[in-house]
Design a protein around this motif. Structure first.
Motif, PDB file in Angstrom:
ATOM      1  N   LEU A   1      32.553  42.737  35.555  1.00  0.00           N
ATOM      2  CA  LEU A   1      33.111  41.707  36.439  1.00  0.00           C
ATOM      3  C   LEU A   1      34.218  40.901  35.764  1.00  0.00           C
ATOM      4  CD1 LEU A   1      29.827  40.287  38.045  1.00  0.00           C
ATOM      5  CD2 LEU A   1      31.342  42.075  38.937  1.00  0.00           C
ATOM      6  N   GLN A   2      34.375  41.065  34.452  1.00  0.00           N
ATOM      7  CA  GLN A   2      35.355  40.274  33.713  1.00  0.00           C
ATOM      8  C   GLN A   2      36.792  40.536  34.160  1.00  0.00           C
ATOM      9  OE1 GLN A   2      34.207  37.847  31.222  1.00  0.00           O
ATOM     10  NE2 GLN A   2      32.509  38.417  32.556  1.00  0.00           N
ATOM     11  N   GLU A   3      37.058  41.708  34.702  1.00  0.00           N
ATOM     12  CA  GLU A   3      38.431  42.016  35.117  1.00  0.00           C
ATOM     13  C   GLU A   3      38.878  41.177  36.308  1.00  0.00           C
ATOM     14  OE1 GLU A   3      39.138  45.751  37.422  1.00  0.00           O
ATOM     15  OE2 GLU A   3      37.091  46.249  36.742  1.00  0.00           O
ATOM     16  N   TYR A   4      37.937  40.518  36.960  1.00  0.00           N
ATOM     17  CA  TYR A   4      38.278  39.670  38.104  1.00  0.00           C
ATOM     18  C   TYR A   4      38.289  38.188  37.722  1.00  0.00           C
ATOM     19  CZ  TYR A   4      36.826  44.093  40.127  1.00  0.00           C
ATOM     20  OH  TYR A   4      36.683  45.421  40.400  1.00  0.00           O
ATOM     21  N   ALA A   5      38.503  37.911  36.450  1.00  0.00           N
ATOM     22  CA  ALA A   5      38.449  36.538  35.927  1.00  0.00           C
ATOM     23  C   ALA A   5      39.377  35.606  36.694  1.00  0.00           C
ATOM     24  CB  ALA A   5      38.801  36.537  34.441  1.00  0.00           C
ATOM     25  N   GLY A   6      38.861  34.407  36.934  1.00  0.00           N
ATOM     26  CA  GLY A   6      39.630  33.395  37.628  1.00  0.00           C
ATOM     27  C   GLY A   6      38.703  32.372  38.248  1.00  0.00           C
ATOM     28  N   ALA A   7      39.285  31.276  38.744  1.00  0.00           N
ATOM     29  CA  ALA A   7      38.507  30.232  39.409  1.00  0.00           C
ATOM     30  C   ALA A   7      39.212  29.863  40.725  1.00  0.00           C
ATOM     31  CB  ALA A   7      38.367  29.002  38.517  1.00  0.00           C
ATOM     32  N   PRO A   8      38.889  30.551  41.826  1.00  0.00           N
ATOM     33  CA  PRO A   8      37.828  31.556  41.967  1.00  0.00           C
ATOM     34  C   PRO A   8      38.270  32.918  41.424  1.00  0.00           C
ATOM     35  CG  PRO A   8      38.981  31.312  44.036  1.00  0.00           C
ATOM     36  CD  PRO A   8      39.567  30.287  43.113  1.00  0.00           C
ATOM     37  N   PRO A   9      37.343  33.873  41.308  1.00  0.00           N
ATOM     38  CA  PRO A   9      37.699  35.218  40.863  1.00  0.00           C
ATOM     39  C   PRO A   9      38.752  35.852  41.782  1.00  0.00           C
ATOM     40  CG  PRO A   9      35.343  34.902  40.765  1.00  0.00           C
ATOM     41  CD  PRO A   9      35.888  33.714  41.493  1.00  0.00           C
ATOM     42  N   THR A  10      39.489  36.829  41.249  1.00  0.00           N
ATOM     43  CA  THR A  10      40.575  37.460  42.006  1.00  0.00           C
ATOM     44  C   THR A  10      40.071  38.300  43.184  1.00  0.00           C
ATOM     45  OG1 THR A  10      40.603  39.298  40.424  1.00  0.00           O
ATOM     46  CG2 THR A  10      42.123  37.472  40.024  1.00  0.00           C
ATOM     47  N   LYS A  11      38.809  38.708  43.145  1.00  0.00           N
ATOM     48  CA  LYS A  11      38.162  39.357  44.282  1.00  0.00           C
ATOM     49  C   LYS A  11      36.852  38.632  44.570  1.00  0.00           C
ATOM     50  CE  LYS A  11      39.978  44.080  44.090  1.00  0.00           C
ATOM     51  NZ  LYS A  11      39.622  45.524  44.082  1.00  0.00           N
ATOM     52  N   THR A  12      36.393  38.721  45.811  1.00  0.00           N
ATOM     53  CA  THR A  12      35.139  38.065  46.176  1.00  0.00           C
ATOM     54  C   THR A  12      33.966  38.798  45.535  1.00  0.00           C
ATOM     55  OG1 THR A  12      36.038  37.312  48.283  1.00  0.00           O
ATOM     56  CG2 THR A  12      33.637  37.342  48.060  1.00  0.00           C
ATOM     57  N   ILE A  13      33.260  38.104  44.651  1.00  0.00           N
ATOM     58  CA  ILE A  13      32.089  38.671  43.986  1.00  0.00           C
ATOM     59  C   ILE A  13      30.867  37.943  44.534  1.00  0.00           C
ATOM     60  CG2 ILE A  13      30.930  39.055  41.778  1.00  0.00           C
ATOM     61  CD1 ILE A  13      33.716  39.031  40.483  1.00  0.00           C
ATOM     62  N   ARG A  14      29.957  38.698  45.068  1.00  0.00           N
ATOM     63  CA  ARG A  14      28.829  38.112  45.792  1.00  0.00           C
ATOM     64  C   ARG A  14      27.489  38.569  45.195  1.00  0.00           C
ATOM     65  NH1 ARG A  14      29.172  35.729  50.529  1.00  0.00           N
ATOM     66  NH2 ARG A  14      31.251  36.632  50.888  1.00  0.00           N
ATOM     67  N   ILE A  15      26.514  37.677  45.241  1.00  0.00           N
ATOM     68  CA  ILE A  15      25.129  38.069  44.970  1.00  0.00           C
ATOM     69  C   ILE A  15      24.609  38.639  46.282  1.00  0.00           C
ATOM     70  CG2 ILE A  15      22.824  37.301  44.277  1.00  0.00           C
ATOM     71  CD1 ILE A  15      24.169  35.044  42.687  1.00  0.00           C
ATOM     72  N   ALA A  16      24.795  39.945  46.446  1.00  0.00           N
ATOM     73  CA  ALA A  16      24.469  40.579  47.725  1.00  0.00           C
ATOM     74  C   ALA A  16      22.971  40.530  48.005  1.00  0.00           C
ATOM     75  CB  ALA A  16      24.958  42.027  47.724  1.00  0.00           C
ATOM     76  N   ARG A  17      22.190  40.615  46.937  1.00  0.00           N
ATOM     77  CA  ARG A  17      20.732  40.561  47.090  1.00  0.00           C
ATOM     78  C   ARG A  17      20.144  39.946  45.841  1.00  0.00           C
ATOM     79  NH1 ARG A  17      16.534  44.822  46.362  1.00  0.00           N
ATOM     80  NH2 ARG A  17      14.721  44.216  47.609  1.00  0.00           N
TER      81      ARG A  17
END
Length: 240
Positions: free
Chosen positions: A185-201
């Motif tokens: 997930l580190q490749e999407y670093a940012g605040a917010p991340p560059t892509k939506t990262i979700r706790i799907a379950r």
């Protein structure tokens, strides 16, 4: 029969090793970390999981061992927010990661506002931090504070040792498996991340073996400490 006896001997040997200090395993004392004494093994009392997704694509599962004997209220809060058992729809499932600092940390847990500014505990808006005894080693999960001495649902996963947080934030658990998922997930670093990262379950992993499962999870954590490494438990065990 002989195979069963051999298996029992192996389990007993592993449990014995988990109770020994580092010098009892290596034959010599290991150098202290930054002049500090080696922390004691912290028992894992409950196990929870997060299934992450990037956009609509599953990213993998992360399992976390909670340290309920050290911080019982924090562990209870975290476990119930994972399982959603406090009441339906109240918890981590479906919430998003709000901040990723590459190689440093991942922040999540705001299922109220979704931007890192809101949170809620099972005990009310927030509750008192229990203690700051556990150290911020690589792979720990620590509760973020709303104000000094108060925590809610927001948390941080340390991608490296963060000694500057010792004595300031409550460590509630440790990543047991899936650290490679967090690294991905580190490749999407940012605040917010560059892509939506979700706790799907999310949920609490039911321990089929009861006390035995807790002992084995604690053994994993013990091996992590005995090995004198800053690697998370999941990476250590994958080498053996």
């Amino acid at each position: 029969y002989q195979r069963r006896v051999h298996g029992m001997k192996r389990v007993l040997l592993l449990l014995l090793v988990s109770c020994l200090p580092a010098e009892g395993v290596t034959g010599k004392k290991s150098a202290p970390d930054r002049g500090e004494k080696k922390p004691k093994t912290v028992a894992v009392t409950r196990m929870v999981f997060f299934d992450f997704s990037v956009g609509e694509t599953p990213a993998g599962r992360v399992e976390i061992g909670l340290h309920g004997w050290s911080v019982p209220n924090s562990a209870e809060n975290f476990a119930k927010l994972c399982s959603g058992s406090h009441f339906p729809g109240f918890g981590y499932e479906g919430s998003i990661v709000t901040n990723i600092t590459r190689g440093d940390s991942i922040q999540a847990g705001d299922f109220i506002n979704g931007d890192g500014t809101g949170g809620h505990s099972i005990f009310g808006k927030s509750f008192g931090a229990e203690n700051y005894k556990l150290k911020h080693r690589k792979g720990v999960v620590t509760m973020l504070e709303t104000r000094r001495g108060q925590v809610d649902s927001r948390f941080l996963i340390a991608m490296k040792a963060k000694r500057e947080l010792d004595g300031k934030y409550v460590v509630v658990g440790t990543v047991l498996t899936g650290f490679n998922v967090l690294e991905g997930l580190q490749e999407y670093a940012g605040a917010p991340p560059t892509k939506t990262i979700r706790i799907a379950r999310s949920g609490e992993r039911k321990k089929k073996g009861g006390v035995v499962s807790v002992l084995l999870a604690s053994l994993n954590h013990a091996l992590y400490n005995v090995a004198e490494t800053t690697e998370p438990t999941s990476q250590l065990l994958s080498k053996n």
